[in-house]
Scaffold this motif. Structure first.
Motif, short mmCIF file in Angstrom:
data_model
loop_
_atom_site.label_atom_id
_atom_site.label_comp_id
_atom_site.label_asym_id
_atom_site.label_seq_id
_atom_site.Cartn_x
_atom_site.Cartn_y
_atom_site.Cartn_z
N ASP A 1 0.79 -1.24 0.00
CA ASP A 1 0.00 0.00 0.00
C ASP A 1 0.82 1.29 0.00
OD1 ASP A 1 -1.83 -1.91 0.23
OD2 ASP A 1 -2.50 -1.41 2.23
N ASP A 2 1.73 1.41 0.97
CA ASP A 2 2.46 2.68 1.09
C ASP A 2 3.33 2.94 -0.13
OD1 ASP A 2 1.28 2.97 3.50
OD2 ASP A 2 3.03 2.38 4.69
N ASP A 3 3.95 1.86 -0.65
CA ASP A 3 4.80 2.01 -1.84
C ASP A 3 3.97 2.43 -3.03
OD1 ASP A 3 6.93 1.19 -0.36
OD2 ASP A 3 6.85 -0.89 -1.03
N VAL A 4 2.78 1.88 -3.13
CA VAL A 4 1.90 2.20 -4.27
C VAL A 4 1.54 3.67 -4.21
CG1 VAL A 4 -0.31 1.73 -5.38
CG2 VAL A 4 0.97 -0.14 -4.31
N ARG A 5 1.13 4.11 -3.03
CA ARG A 5 0.74 5.53 -2.90
C ARG A 5 1.95 6.45 -3.10
NH1 ARG A 5 -3.48 3.45 0.18
NH2 ARG A 5 -2.21 3.07 2.01
N ALA A 6 3.12 6.01 -2.62
CA ALA A 6 4.33 6.83 -2.81
C ALA A 6 4.63 7.02 -4.29
CB ALA A 6 5.52 6.18 -2.11
N LEU A 7 4.49 5.95 -5.06
CA LEU A 7 4.71 6.05 -6.50
C LEU A 7 3.64 6.94 -7.14
CD1 LEU A 7 6.55 5.07 -8.78
CD2 LEU A 7 5.11 3.05 -9.02
N GLY A 8 2.43 6.81 -6.64
CA GLY A 8 1.34 7.65 -7.14
C GLY A 8 1.54 9.12 -6.85
N ASN A 9 2.27 9.39 -5.77
CA ASN A 9 2.52 10.79 -5.38
C ASN A 9 3.91 11.25 -5.78
OD1 ASN A 9 0.00 11.33 -4.14
ND2 ASN A 9 0.61 10.07 -2.40
N ALA A 10 4.60 10.45 -6.60
CA ALA A 10 6.01 10.73 -6.90
C ALA A 10 6.19 11.97 -7.77
CB ALA A 10 6.63 9.53 -7.58
N GLY A 11 5.13 12.43 -8.40
CA GLY A 11 5.27 13.59 -9.28
C GLY A 11 5.41 13.17 -10.72
N TYR A 12 5.75 14.14 -11.55
CA TYR A 12 5.75 13.92 -12.99
C TYR A 12 6.83 12.93 -13.41
CZ TYR A 12 5.92 15.09 -17.96
OH TYR A 12 5.91 15.03 -19.32
N GLU A 13 8.00 13.00 -12.76
CA GLU A 13 9.09 12.11 -13.12
C GLU A 13 9.50 11.29 -11.90
OE1 GLU A 13 11.55 15.20 -15.77
OE2 GLU A 13 12.64 13.36 -15.36
N HIS A 14 9.84 10.04 -12.14
CA HIS A 14 10.32 9.20 -11.06
C HIS A 14 11.48 8.37 -11.58
CE1 HIS A 14 10.34 6.84 -7.42
NE2 HIS A 14 10.20 5.74 -8.11
N GLU A 15 12.68 8.62 -11.08
CA GLU A 15 13.87 7.85 -11.46
C GLU A 15 14.02 7.69 -12.97
OE1 GLU A 15 14.62 5.04 -7.59
OE2 GLU A 15 13.65 4.14 -9.32
N GLY A 16 13.92 8.80 -13.69
CA GLY A 16 14.20 8.74 -15.13
C GLY A 16 13.01 8.45 -16.02
N PHE A 17 11.85 8.21 -15.42
CA PHE A 17 10.66 7.92 -16.22
C PHE A 17 9.52 8.84 -15.83
CE2 PHE A 17 13.21 4.21 -16.65
CZ PHE A 17 12.96 3.75 -17.94
N ARG A 18 8.76 9.26 -16.84
CA ARG A 18 7.57 10.07 -16.56
C ARG A 18 6.44 9.15 -16.13
NH1 ARG A 18 7.51 12.99 -22.29
NH2 ARG A 18 7.90 10.83 -22.80
N ILE A 19 5.62 9.65 -15.22
CA ILE A 19 4.46 8.88 -14.79
C ILE A 19 3.22 9.62 -15.26
CG2 ILE A 19 3.25 7.90 -12.82
CD1 ILE A 19 5.84 7.83 -11.33
N ALA A 20 2.45 8.98 -16.11
CA ALA A 20 1.27 9.61 -16.70
C ALA A 20 0.27 9.98 -15.61
CB ALA A 20 0.62 8.66 -17.70
#
Lengths: 230, 277
Positions: free
Chosen positions: A131-150
């Motif tokens: 759960d927490d990891d999922v939400r963290a990725l969801g809140n990571a912003g536009y870019e996360h470690e070299g990749f954009r998150i739509a």
């Protein structure tokens, strides 16, 4: 090992088939997302080879917008990846004699596997994002470690809830450390009739090793997965 | 349009060939593996570059060296360096005619070696290749330390003085290439390759990132590495703001624009200077 493209013209997917002639068993491997997918590529190849040696037809594939598949990172959504996993299942069934199909997912790929699990007889997960990891990725912003998150993927991640129905009767859940998975084990335990959980202490395949951009290959986990009887 | 290609001895190498919708008589582009990452490249950079180059009429091939990604380990017993060059030669056979090679980190060194060995290579883009520290590098690093942490710099200087008074246990190895050891090992080796490639008229692009700051920290450092060579034909960009793999999108966009611009110039030069195979 046969690399190829499959899927409709507007959604070409890259896959690698590890064929086992005469075998009725098959597994579709869903990779993690972004940097974790790059780092774990070697492990997933070796896992697929190990499964093939154990008698499973294995199909690795890159969801749309990732790896060698068409599209770019802004096209990546959970729903799209789940639809791609179902497409991969159909491709595996068409290309081999496999009819007893399992879906395997690592990290975010684990959530994809759960979303697509209605197309499979068994589900196998290796450290699915909790759960927490999922939400963290969801809140990571536009870019996360070299990749954009739509934006759509961010929304899906923020709203994500583990499924509690429509799952296969058989499952295997592998954790590298016991504590992280307790809640997931509990949630899925009620939904998958025969859920086997194993804790195999090992370094995570999706983390960088020695600044090489590639992760370690945890042989103990690969052995545990490949020896599962399904 | 992208398709899987199997090539090399026994079709043991795996790659993806991106072909333009409207093919033009332009050099093909080979995108080399960076370290042990598979063919999609750091941050999936090779996939995006292949598609951009195909959009401008180039065929682009990203592929895995033997033992990396989806290419099985080699069985011919060749050493790593020689094996990689054989794999690049097989890729050049596949695309046919003139080609440009691009690589990051070990891929950059492999690209320069390929340009040295194979006359079909008309251009090489080297991202963070092996380079050697110079007095200019040390001066800038010292200045940087003094301005960012004066107290720490003083302490370090005091330590250096103490070491000068007491003889060191081992001689310092300041001319060694840092960070990786599968590429070029000496400045002389680089110079041999570089001078021959320049003499042949191969277009060269060097790009250095901030991730390479431990060995490269000012644009003139390449020329200072090779004072006897005329490097005026070489295009060089320095991006101290970017990390080694250009992981920020904005940094990659700048890099892609530079690579595209260089490729266009390189293709024009190749068309005028060298016969097509």
């Amino acid at each position: 090992m046969t690399p190829f493209y499959f899927g409709p013209e507007e959604r070409r997917l890259f896959g690698v088939l590890h064929r086992v002639p005469g075998s009725g068993r098959g597994v579709v491997l869903v990779p993690p997302f972004g940097q974790e997918a790059l780092r774990s590529h070697r492990t997933l190849r070796i896992l697929a080879e190990s499964w093939a040696r154990a008698g499973w037809n294995a199909l690795r594939f890159d969801p749309y917008g990732t790896g060698d598949s068409a599209g770019d990172d802004l096209d990546v959504t959970l729903a799209g990846m789940a639809s791609d996993a179902r497409l991969a299942a159909a491709e595996l069934a068409a290309a081999t004699q496999a009819r007893q199909l399992a879906v395997f997912g690592m990290r975010l790929g684990g959530l994809v596997a759960l979303s697509a699990a209605d197309a499979f007889k068994a589900v196998v997960l290796w450290e699915p994002l909790v759960d927490d990891d999922v939400r963290a990725l969801g809140n990571a912003g536009y870019e996360h470690e070299g990749f954009r998150i739509a934006p759509e993927l961010r929304r899906e991640l923020r709203d994500y809830r583990l499924p509690t129905a429509g799952l296969p009767k058989r499952g295997l859940l592998v954790w590298n450390a016991a504590a992280r998975g307790d809640r997931v084990t509990q949630a899925l335990g009620g939904a998958v009739e025969r859920l086997e959980t194993r804790v195999v202490p090992a370094p995570p395949a999706w983390n960088e090793e020695n600044d090489f951009g590639a992760g370690p290959i945890p042989a103990a986990v690969i052995d545990a997965l490949a020896s599962w009887r399904g | 349009m992208e398709r899987v290609v199997r090539f090399g001895p026994g079709e043991s190498l795996t790659g993806v060939l991106t072909e333009p919708a409207e093919p033009r008589a332009l050099p093909a582009v080979l995108l080399l593996d960076a370290g042990i990452l598979h063919r999609v490249g750091p941050n999936r950079m090779n996939v995006e570059l292949a598609r951009r180059f195909a959009a401008t009429g180039h065929r682009a091939l990203r592929f895995d060296f033997a033992g990396i990604g989806d290419s099985p380990a080699r069985t011919d017993g060749l050493a790593l360096g020689e094996g990689v060059q054989r794999d690049i030669a097989a890729a050049l056979d596949l695309v046919g005619g003139q080609a440009v090679v691009m690589g990051l980190c070990s891929g950059a060194d492999n690209a320069l070696r390929a340009a040295y060995r194979d006359p079909r290579v008309v251009g090489a883009a080297l991202l963070d290749p092996t380079v050697f520290r110079t007095p200019g590098w040390y001066a800038r690093r010292a200045m940087q330390k003094v301005t960012s942490d004066p107290f720490g710099a003083l302490k370090q200087l005091a330590g250096r003085v103490r070491k000068e008074v007491a003889p060191p246990e081992a001689a310092p190895q300041e001319n060694r290439p840092e960070m990786f050891y599968t590429g070029f090992q000496t400045r002389e080796e680089v110079e041999t390759h570089l001078s021959a490639v320049l003499a042949r008229g191969v277009s060269l692009l060097y790009v250095f990132s901030g991730g390479w700051a431990d060995i490269f920290n000012y644009p003139g450092q390449l020329q200072d590495n090779h004072p006897s060579l005329d490097l005026s034909p070489v295009r060089l960009h320095h991006h101290p703001e970017a990390d080694h793999t250009f992981s920020r999108r904005a940094h990659r966009e700048v890099l892609f624009a530079e690579l595209g611009s260089w490729l266009a110039a390189c293709s024009a030069t190749a068309a005028g200077a060298l016969p097509r195979a």
